[in-house]
Design a protein around this motif. Structure first.
Motif, PDB file in Angstrom:
ATOM      1  N   GLY B 172       0.811  -1.210   0.000  1.00 43.53           N
ATOM      2  CA  GLY B 172       0.000   0.000   0.000  1.00 43.53           C
ATOM      3  C   GLY B 172       0.850   1.267   0.000  1.00 43.53           C
ATOM      4  O   GLY B 172       0.544   2.235  -0.699  1.00 43.53           O
ATOM      5  N   ARG B 173       1.926   1.258   0.818  1.00 39.74           N
ATOM      6  CA  ARG B 173       2.821   2.416   0.860  1.00 39.74           C
ATOM      7  C   ARG B 173       3.439   2.685  -0.510  1.00 39.74           C
ATOM      8  O   ARG B 173       3.490   3.817  -0.983  1.00 39.74           O
ATOM      9  CB  ARG B 173       3.962   2.167   1.863  1.00 39.74           C
ATOM     10  N   MET B 174       3.887   1.615  -1.163  1.00 41.31           N
ATOM     11  CA  MET B 174       4.556   1.767  -2.460  1.00 41.31           C
ATOM     12  C   MET B 174       3.568   2.284  -3.508  1.00 41.31           C
ATOM     13  O   MET B 174       3.890   3.175  -4.301  1.00 41.31           O
ATOM     14  CB  MET B 174       5.148   0.417  -2.885  1.00 41.31           C
ATOM     15  N   LEU B 175       2.363   1.722  -3.472  1.00 38.97           N
ATOM     16  CA  LEU B 175       1.338   2.155  -4.411  1.00 38.97           C
ATOM     17  C   LEU B 175       1.040   3.644  -4.212  1.00 38.97           C
ATOM     18  O   LEU B 175       0.879   4.409  -5.183  1.00 38.97           O
ATOM     19  CB  LEU B 175       0.071   1.320  -4.169  1.00 38.97           C
ATOM     20  N   GLU B 176       0.967   4.056  -2.980  1.00 40.93           N
ATOM     21  CA  GLU B 176       0.665   5.455  -2.656  1.00 40.93           C
ATOM     22  C   GLU B 176       1.764   6.388  -3.175  1.00 40.93           C
ATOM     23  O   GLU B 176       1.488   7.452  -3.737  1.00 40.93           O
ATOM     24  CB  GLU B 176       0.520   5.585  -1.131  1.00 40.93           C
ATOM     25  N   ARG B 177       3.016   5.945  -2.983  1.00 37.41           N
ATOM     26  CA  ARG B 177       4.145   6.731  -3.475  1.00 37.41           C
ATOM     27  C   ARG B 177       4.103   6.888  -4.995  1.00 37.41           C
ATOM     28  O   ARG B 177       4.319   7.970  -5.539  1.00 37.41           O
ATOM     29  CB  ARG B 177       5.455   6.029  -3.097  1.00 37.41           C
ATOM     30  N   LEU B 178       3.821   5.787  -5.682  1.00 40.06           N
ATOM     31  CA  LEU B 178       3.768   5.827  -7.145  1.00 40.06           C
ATOM     32  C   LEU B 178       2.652   6.751  -7.622  1.00 40.06           C
ATOM     33  O   LEU B 178       2.826   7.549  -8.543  1.00 40.06           O
ATOM     34  CB  LEU B 178       3.574   4.414  -7.706  1.00 40.06           C
ATOM     35  N   LYS B 179       1.528   6.643  -6.963  1.00 40.70           N
ATOM     36  CA  LYS B 179       0.381   7.478  -7.300  1.00 40.70           C
ATOM     37  C   LYS B 179       0.722   8.966  -7.143  1.00 40.70           C
ATOM     38  O   LYS B 179       0.462   9.784  -8.034  1.00 40.70           O
ATOM     39  CB  LYS B 179      -0.788   7.101  -6.374  1.00 40.70           C
ATOM     40  N   LYS B 180       1.330   9.301  -6.021  1.00 44.76           N
ATOM     41  CA  LYS B 180       1.759  10.681  -5.761  1.00 44.76           C
ATOM     42  C   LYS B 180       2.716  11.168  -6.845  1.00 44.76           C
ATOM     43  O   LYS B 180       2.609  12.301  -7.326  1.00 44.76           O
ATOM     44  CB  LYS B 180       2.460  10.767  -4.394  1.00 44.76           C
ATOM     45  N   ARG B 181       3.641  10.305  -7.214  1.00 43.78           N
ATOM     46  CA  ARG B 181       4.657  10.706  -8.194  1.00 43.78           C
ATOM     47  C   ARG B 181       4.023  10.967  -9.554  1.00 43.78           C
ATOM     48  O   ARG B 181       4.370  11.922 -10.241  1.00 43.78           O
ATOM     49  CB  ARG B 181       5.739   9.627  -8.301  1.00 43.78           C
ATOM     50  N   VAL B 182       3.077  10.141  -9.923  1.00 46.48           N
ATOM     51  CA  VAL B 182       2.374  10.331 -11.191  1.00 46.48           C
ATOM     52  C   VAL B 182       1.573  11.624 -11.162  1.00 46.48           C
ATOM     53  O   VAL B 182       1.602  12.422 -12.108  1.00 46.48           O
ATOM     54  CB  VAL B 182       1.459   9.118 -11.488  1.00 46.48           C
ATOM     55  N   GLU B 183       0.883  11.848 -10.059  1.00 52.96           N
ATOM     56  CA  GLU B 183       0.078  13.062  -9.970  1.00 52.96           C
ATOM     57  C   GLU B 183       0.938  14.322  -9.990  1.00 52.96           C
ATOM     58  O   GLU B 183       0.584  15.329 -10.611  1.00 52.96           O
ATOM     59  CB  GLU B 183      -0.816  13.016  -8.722  1.00 52.96           C
ATOM     60  N   ALA B 184       2.082  14.234  -9.324  1.00 51.47           N
ATOM     61  CA  ALA B 184       3.005  15.375  -9.329  1.00 51.47           C
ATOM     62  C   ALA B 184       3.484  15.673 -10.746  1.00 51.47           C
ATOM     63  O   ALA B 184       3.598  16.833 -11.153  1.00 51.47           O
ATOM     64  CB  ALA B 184       4.190  15.091  -8.413  1.00 51.47           C
ATOM     65  N   ALA B 185       3.769  14.615 -11.495  1.00 50.95           N
ATOM     66  CA  ALA B 185       4.240  14.808 -12.876  1.00 50.95           C
ATOM     67  C   ALA B 185       3.144  15.420 -13.746  1.00 50.95           C
ATOM     68  O   ALA B 185       3.427  16.230 -14.639  1.00 50.95           O
ATOM     69  CB  ALA B 185       4.696  13.475 -13.460  1.00 50.95           C
ATOM     70  N   LEU B 186       1.892  15.051 -13.478  1.00 49.66           N
ATOM     71  CA  LEU B 186       0.793  15.535 -14.317  1.00 49.66           C
ATOM     72  C   LEU B 186       0.431  16.995 -14.062  1.00 49.66           C
ATOM     73  O   LEU B 186       0.022  17.702 -14.985  1.00 49.66           O
ATOM     74  CB  LEU B 186      -0.451  14.648 -14.128  1.00 49.66           C
TER      75      LEU B 186
END
Lengths: 188, 188
Positions: B172-186
């Motif tokens: 869950g932590r890793m998924l959350e990090r990836l999600k944040k990173r994608v949103e930041a890029a967008l």
DNA sequence: GACCTTATAAACCGATCGGTCTATTAGAAA
DNA sequence: TTTCTAATAGACCGATCGGTTTATAAGGTC
């Protein structure tokens, strides 16, 4: 008749490669003898406990290698140099992604239950050692922990995808990304 | 004598879970019959080609599930919504990291050679579909490609470590990090 | 209820499994 | 050179492997 005489460290390394390629269940005694050229007599001489003994000794051997080459430098040495050493060591140990992580592979199927504590402690120590080095290099505790976790996760994932895709380049790319991210966090 | 009658989709799902838990070599016919309660008669009725047939059908089943639930939305739907859907779908499919990725597990040992094209195309399509969605959402092609690769790598790595550490929270932590990173890029 | 296809149960098969055992050889020690 | 131990070769063992076969039961169609 020509006979080759082996010594135990060589036997460990040879058998390890078979487990790496075939997995624990897939590595039958006949495949092990065929691929290593060690007879059953030799194998049971070095590993009286059979397959389980082999796997346990191999894991201990891998673990101690990582301890001296990566974990102790991270835990005790100059953190930035130790982290740079980690990227190098990881890339060469896993042969740029062509070599499987045996301990990671064992974690996936029921083999995990036989060796759960060895598997757990290997990955736990890796993450903790890296997190410690990152902290000593100046990162806040939580950020160090998160970044360390992400690095080990990324390495394992890249190993899986390298094999799945038959792609020799993905491991290096992922390692480079992780390295950049760590360096960016440290100069910030 | 009480007999339970199964249908093929149920058989696929039941056998899939055994392969997931034991791996291809570890899943012996006796373990499969014991855990699924399907007799050998039933299994060879549904899968005349035996174990290899079972594994192939299971992989095809998994692949088509991912195509409809994740890949097609990413390829054809509104990209930001499809990406959000991907995080959700991933978390629930892999049961927050408690469930192994069967296709990823098959990639690690010699099982890969039997199913190499199915394994390759599954991961390739996942990465390409996500990269396409990221590009349509506004990212430059190369950045979209890198981020997509990183996300799939991160998911696979987190699955490995979740099992290796016996840690229910790391996925869950890793998924959350990836999600944040994608949103930041967008939003950048 | 008769009929027929689909599904199930379990005995059975040769091959291979992990593991044991005995005989023999290599190589160091004296 | 003799002696002793560590290492090797491979026949052998019962158990289990993946797979086949035969007989029977379930459940829909008419």
């Amino acid at each position: 008749m020509v006979r080759t005489v082996f010594e135990k460290p060589d036997a460990i390394a040879l058998v390890a490669e078979v487990f790496r390629e075939l997995g624990y269940e897939g590595a039958s005694m006949s495949e092990i003898t065929a691929r290593t050229k060690l007879s059953k007599g030799s194998l049971y001489h070095f590993f009286p406990g059979g397959k389980e003994d082999m796997a346990a000794e191999i894991m201990a051997h891998i673990d101690s290698w990582f301890v001296t080459e990566m974990f102790q430098p991270l835990e005790e040495g100059e953190p930035r140099a130790a982290i740079l050493n980690m990227w190098e060591t990881t890339d060469s140990y896993f042969r740029s992604g062509r070599r499987v992580c045996l301990i990671g592979a064992f974690a996936l199927d029921e083999t995990r239950d036989r060796f759960s504590s060895a598997i757990r402690s290997y990955f736990h120590r890796w993450i903790e050692a890296l997190a410690g080095a990152l902290k000593r290099a100046g990162l806040p505790r939580l950020e160090a922990r998160a970044l360390a976790e992400e690095a080990v996760v990324g390495i394992q994932g890249a190993l899986t995808l390298a094999r799945a895709l038959g792609d020799e380049t993905i491991f290096g790319r992922m390692l480079e990304r992780l390295k950049k991210r760590v360096e960016a966090a440290l100069v910030r």
